[in-house]
Every structure is written in structure tokens, then in C-alpha cells.
Design a protein around this motif. Structure first.
Motif, short mmCIF file in Angstrom:
data_model
loop_
_atom_site.label_atom_id
_atom_site.label_comp_id
_atom_site.label_asym_id
_atom_site.label_seq_id
_atom_site.Cartn_x
_atom_site.Cartn_y
_atom_site.Cartn_z
N SER A 189 -55.09 16.30 -9.35
CA SER A 189 -53.95 16.02 -8.45
C SER A 189 -54.32 14.82 -7.53
CB SER A 189 -53.46 16.97 -7.63
OG SER A 189 -54.65 17.67 -7.01
N LEU A 244 -50.85 12.24 -10.28
CA LEU A 244 -51.03 13.55 -10.73
C LEU A 244 -51.38 13.58 -12.44
CD1 LEU A 244 -50.60 16.70 -10.22
CD2 LEU A 244 -48.42 16.34 -10.52
N ILE A 256 -51.58 21.56 -14.31
CA ILE A 256 -52.15 20.46 -13.60
C ILE A 256 -53.75 20.40 -13.85
CG2 ILE A 256 -52.60 19.39 -11.33
CD1 ILE A 256 -49.94 20.92 -10.35
#
Length: 53
Positions: free
Chosen positions: A53, A2, A50
Motif C-alpha cells: 500500500s 496500491l 493487498i
């Protein structure tokens, strides 16, 4: 792995705005990353976006 981008304000030797960090682990929904000090710490997810991922 991540990858997250810090979206908060730059805090010298802690976290830098718009820098991408690798998440080492997620503990109790917080991200453990190696910050600008070179140490690993837990940070709340609302400080990041984010990017992979």
C-alpha cells in the motif's frame, strides 16, 4: 501506489490467479485496474489481497 494480488480463479484475458495488479483508482470501494485484456475495469475488493500500500 496500491498493489493487489488476484486470489480468484484465472479467467482467460481477464484476470490471472496470483498475479499482482496496480490499482489506478478506488471508486465506490471497488478497484480500478488494467486487467489482462489491457483495458481498465472496476473489480470488487474481495477478489484481491493487498500486497503493498
Amino acid at each position: 501506489m496500491l498493489k493487489i494480488k488476484y486470489i480468484g480463479e484465472t479467467d482467460f484475458l481477464v484476470l490471472t490467479h496470483n498475479i499482482i495488479y496496480d490499482v489506478i483508482s478506488i471508486e465506490k470501494e471497488w478497484y480500478r485496474i488494467i486487467d489482462d485484456s489491457g483495458e481498465d475495469y472496476l473489480y470488487p475488493p474481495e477478489l484481491f489481497e493487498i500486497v503493498e500500500s
